[in-house]
Design a protein around this motif. Structure first.
Motif, PDB file in Angstrom:
ATOM      1  N   GLY A  96      -5.955   8.877  -1.610  1.00 24.03           N
ATOM      2  CA  GLY A  96      -6.005   7.994  -0.449  1.00 24.03           C
ATOM      3  C   GLY A  96      -4.897   6.954  -0.510  1.00 24.03           C
ATOM      4  N   ARG A  97      -5.173   5.751   0.094  1.00 28.47           N
ATOM      5  CA  ARG A  97      -4.152   4.694   0.075  1.00 28.47           C
ATOM      6  C   ARG A  97      -4.473   3.718  -1.044  1.00 28.47           C
TER       7      ARG A  97
ATOM      8  N   ALA B   8      -7.803  -7.707  -2.253  1.00 24.73           N
ATOM      9  CA  ALA B   8      -8.871  -7.717  -1.251  1.00 24.73           C
ATOM     10  C   ALA B   8      -8.337  -8.017   0.151  1.00 24.73           C
ATOM     11  N   MET B   9      -7.239  -8.778   0.240  1.00 21.74           N
ATOM     12  CA  MET B   9      -6.725  -9.123   1.571  1.00 21.74           C
ATOM     13  C   MET B   9      -6.188  -7.903   2.318  1.00 21.74           C
ATOM     14  N   ALA B  10      -5.966  -6.800   1.615  1.00 24.07           N
ATOM     15  CA  ALA B  10      -5.620  -5.554   2.295  1.00 24.07           C
ATOM     16  C   ALA B  10      -6.886  -4.792   2.687  1.00 24.07           C
TER      17      ALA B  10
ATOM     18  N   ALA C 133     -11.024   4.495   3.576  1.00 24.55           N
ATOM     19  CA  ALA C 133     -10.416   5.410   4.550  1.00 24.55           C
ATOM     20  C   ALA C 133     -10.484   4.808   5.951  1.00 24.55           C
ATOM     21  N   GLY C 134      -9.422   4.923   6.694  1.00 23.88           N
ATOM     22  CA  GLY C 134      -9.394   4.479   8.086  1.00 23.88           C
ATOM     23  C   GLY C 134      -8.969   3.035   8.274  1.00 23.88           C
ATOM     24  N   LEU C 135      -8.902   2.262   7.178  1.00 25.28           N
ATOM     25  CA  LEU C 135      -8.550   0.841   7.307  1.00 25.28           C
ATOM     26  C   LEU C 135      -7.051   0.651   7.057  1.00 25.28           C
TER      27      LEU C 135
ATOM     28  N   ALA D 171       0.845  -1.196   0.000  1.00 25.30           N
ATOM     29  CA  ALA D 171       0.000   0.000   0.000  1.00 25.30           C
ATOM     30  C   ALA D 171       0.878   1.242   0.000  1.00 25.30           C
ATOM     31  N   PHE D 172       0.413   2.284  -0.672  1.00 27.49           N
ATOM     32  CA  PHE D 172       1.181   3.537  -0.723  1.00 27.49           C
ATOM     33  C   PHE D 172       0.181   4.673  -0.902  1.00 27.49           C
ATOM     34  N   MET D 173       0.624   5.868  -0.532  1.00 22.71           N
ATOM     35  CA  MET D 173      -0.281   7.013  -0.579  1.00 22.71           C
ATOM     36  C   MET D 173      -0.314   7.608  -1.978  1.00 22.71           C
TER      37      MET D 173
END
Lengths: 347, 379
Positions: A58-59, A92-94, A162-164, A52-54
């Motif tokens: 979002g991410r 999806a696992m992220a 967001a938030g996850l 994951a990266f910004m």
């Protein structure tokens, strides 16, 4: 990532053997001592199936995956549908929503066009059904004997709500372990069609895209999910050991609670395999905060791909990161990574 | 799974465990050797030792054909496989067995040798038939259980005149090895623990029957219970052994009556006798030379005997001097007593024979039980 003492890779005279692709310790060593050494960065070091990266919105997560399954057509899927679902599942696992895929094909000279067409059709169907388009690709043909029919490699991107923030090191003592359904279906379905091994069975691969199930879980109780993994190559055993080592915890699981279809158990019995080591392509393992266990099970069981979801154990404090199992016979044992390969080219 | 789950019933196991605990005399200890790796694997996989009282201890014997195959035989197979005309067919569990200098069939294959994993001798025959220009060699290992299929393959090869098919024969025999553990001066010199009884092998006994154990049960006053491979079979056999010891009996009893008879499968025995003869001596890794403990092809089938056909040479190769496999196979030491165990010797990088196959004592303990050495084990 893995603690057992081991000999160094022999970079001067050594050669790649099949154990380096089997998802066990030998592969971990190959990745660490060759690829991580060469590419080293914080994202790779996290050891996830995606990173994951910004980005401004979002991410974002990105993943890549190679498919070499043999045979190319098996009960419940093809190398093409497997490639689409597998790549979606890594995203999806992220906890992310998968958006776009790419696909590149390495095709052996002489490969029948009708098979290639069938593979592409099943890929297209999978892509349309999941709502995740394949928006770019690449085609290479190699001389006869330089590949085995067709190999597919994919990439995928998605956005994390967001938030996850799910991390492989987030399992804590007391957390519960939930699997989304019966294990071992994919591996046994593929093996049943292997040359020299063919046997009659009604088992079909569980190959499926899990992003719908995940979306429901995230919506209902996203904050309670510590992490998720899809137990593909190496099976449930490898996945639990990976999580245990990443989170520096142990597991206690209960053999009787693990859903296994009787046909799969029977096939494993005569093939001499442990279902815990057999690959899945449409199942997930979630580590969840204990207070949310019941709610999470209810949400999962309401989804067609989570109908047989079961709580199979919990996380315990253990510096040695052992996965322990209470056997249905009444004793205890370790559930370990498999050494070497069980059967190559299962995905 | 019908007919399988019944033999893994936890409630029945608990009841048998209760009877063992009630019968086992607290004033003494009981050391039973399960000869066969299949039993070792079942004991570890189902956590059976957790159900036994402290004074009933299992010794994991040498009955794992992969484990007892000496390094020299692996080296010879690798050397043969590296010859350009050879296609070596082998069961998968031999692929990773270490030879000298960290070699293995898996690595030889990566280096270009034509080594193919097969699931049965018939697969190897099929390859020989389909590829008449290749010299197809079947790497035959195993106890009395796998010798009949090898004999069958030979019979078919002869009938079909498959002159490019040969066998590298490493079949070994159970009763000779058990006897060797009990009486060999070498073994005595190396030290033994007192064994109070044996669990006899399941599949081997289907072929040879229970009669071959009668001699040494009598001669060495050792109770023997032939048992099946399911965990309830094993725990029931332990109960039967405790009873024999308490009664001062030393009989051959058959727990595995659903498959084993006194005289075994005489047709299979006849096939083996047709094609094979005893070797005067054969090295078992961990035990040393065992007299009359192995088979070779009869001289009239020399054309199909890879050792003769390709003038194979087996040179003696030594195990790592720190390796305790020999002592572990005889029950003198436990895997955790070996300084190599879990440090440089693991199933990924096995050094000693007991670590090379899932049925070996060290591999089973590493894979299923190594946290028993930790305080928090299986509370």
């Amino acid at each position: 990532m893995i603690k057992a003492n081991r000999r160094k890779l022999d970079l001067k005279n050594g050669r790649v053997d099949l154990s380096h692709g089997a998802g066990g310790r030998a592969m971990g060593q190959l990745i660490e001592d060759i690829f991580h050494k060469a590419f080293d960065n914080e994202w790779l070091r996290a050891g996830n199936d995606q990173s994951a990266f910004m980005v401004p919105g979002g991410r974002m997560v990105m993943t890549t995956d190679g498919y070499v399954v043999s045979p190319l057509f098996f009960p419940g899927g093809t190398i093409g549908s497997l490639a689409v679902y597998g790549t979606i599942n890594d995203i999806a696992m992220a906890g992310a929503v998968p958006l776009y895929l790419s696909a590149s094909f390495i095709i052996e000279e002489g490969f029948p066009l009708t098979d290639l067409d069938r593979i592409a059709e099943t890929m297209g169907d999978a892509s349309r059904e999941t709502g995740v388009p394949i928006i770019t690709g690449d085609t290479k043909v190699v001389e006869r004997g330089k590949a085995d029919g067709v190999f597919i490699s994919t990439a995928g991107v998605g956005m994390v709500p967001a938030g996850l923030d799910l991390r492989s090191d987030a399992a804590r003592p007391g957390d519960v372990v939930i699997v989304s359904g019966s294990i071992g279906d994919h591996g046994v379905a593929v093996m049943s069609k292997r040359e020299n091994l063919e046997f009659d069975t009604g088992i079909v691969s569980d190959s499926a895209a899990l992003h719908g199930l995940v979306a429901g879980m995230v919506e209902a109780a996203g904050a309670a999910i510590r992490l998720m993994r899809d137990p593909t190559r190496g099976g449930l055993a490898a996945t639990l050991n990976e999580i245990a080592n990443a989170s520096k915890v142990g597991f206690r699981i209960d053999e009787e609670a693990i859903p296994i279809k009787p046909e799969v158990a029977a096939a494993c019995e005569f093939l001499g395999l442990d279902p815990l080591n057999v690959a899945n392509e449409g199942k997930l393992v979630a580590v969840v905060a204990p207070e949310a266990a019941d709610a999470m099970l209810a949400v999962m069981r309401a989804h067609p791909l989570g109908r047989e979801a079961a709580l199979v154990g919990h996380v315990v404090a253990d510096d040695d990161c052992f996965v322990q199992m209470a056997t249905s016979f009444g004793g205890g044992r370790i559930v370990d990574w498999l050494s070497g390969e069980q059967l190559p080219r299962i995905c | 799974m019908k007919y399988i789950d019944e033999h893994r019933d936890g409630r029945l196991a608990k009841e048998i465990a209760r009877q063992i605990a009630a019968l086992a005399d607290p004033a003494r200890s009981y050391h039973f050797m399960e000869f066969c790796g299949g039993h070792t694997h079942a004991i570890s996989r189902y956590g059976l030792e957790d159900l036994l009282p402290q004074n009933v201890q299992m010794i994991h014997g040498p009955g794992c054909p992969v484990c007892v195959l000496p390094i020299g035989r692996i080296d010879a197979a690798i050397a043969l496989a590296m010859r350009p005309e050879i296609t070596l067919c082998t069961y998968g569990d031999l692929m990773r067995v270490p030879g000298s200098n960290e070699s293995s069939l898996l690595k030889a294959r990566a280096a270009g040798a034509d080594i193919r994993m097969v699931y049965s001798t018939l697969d190897a025959l099929r390859i020989a038939e389909a590829e008449p220009d290749r010299e197809v060699v079947f790497f035959a290992i195993g106890f009395e259980t796998t010798a009949p299929p090898t004999a069958l393959a030979l019979r078919v090869a002869i009938a079909k005149e498959l002159r490019n098919f040969s066998i590298f024969c490493n079949h070994v025999l159970t009763p000779a090895a058990i006897q060797n553990i009990l009486e060999s001066p070498d073994v005595r010199k190396l030290g033994t623990v007192k064994i109070d009884g044996f669990i006899g092998p399941a599949h081997v006994s289907i072929v040879i029957g229970t009669e071959p154990y009668e001699f040494f049960a009598e001669e060495f006053q050792q109770p023997v219970v032939v048992a099946g491979f399911e965990p309830l079979d094993v725990i029931q056999a332990i109960l039967m052994l405790v009873r024999q010891v308490n009664d001062g009996r030393h009989e051959v009893e058959n727990q595995y009556i659903r498959a084993v008879t006194r005289f075994g499968n005489e047709k299979a025995q006849a096939q083996v006798a047709n094609f094979f003869e005893l070797r005067e001596s054969f090295e078992w890794r961990g035990l040393g030379e065992v007299p009359y403990g192995a088979l070779r092809l009869r001289p009239q089938y020399a054309e199909h005997d890879a050792e003769k056909r390709f003038s194979m040479v087996t040179t003696a190769a030594k195990d790592n001097p720190a390796c305790e496999c020999g002592a572990i196979l005889r029950g003198v030491k436990k895997p955790a007593n070996c300084s190599l165990f879990g440090t440089v010797c693991t199933p990924d990088t096995p050094m000693g024979s007991c670590m090379v196959s899932p049925e070996g004592a060290c591999a089973a303990h590493w894979t299923y039980g190594r946290l028993r050495e930790h305080a928090k084990a299986f509370e």
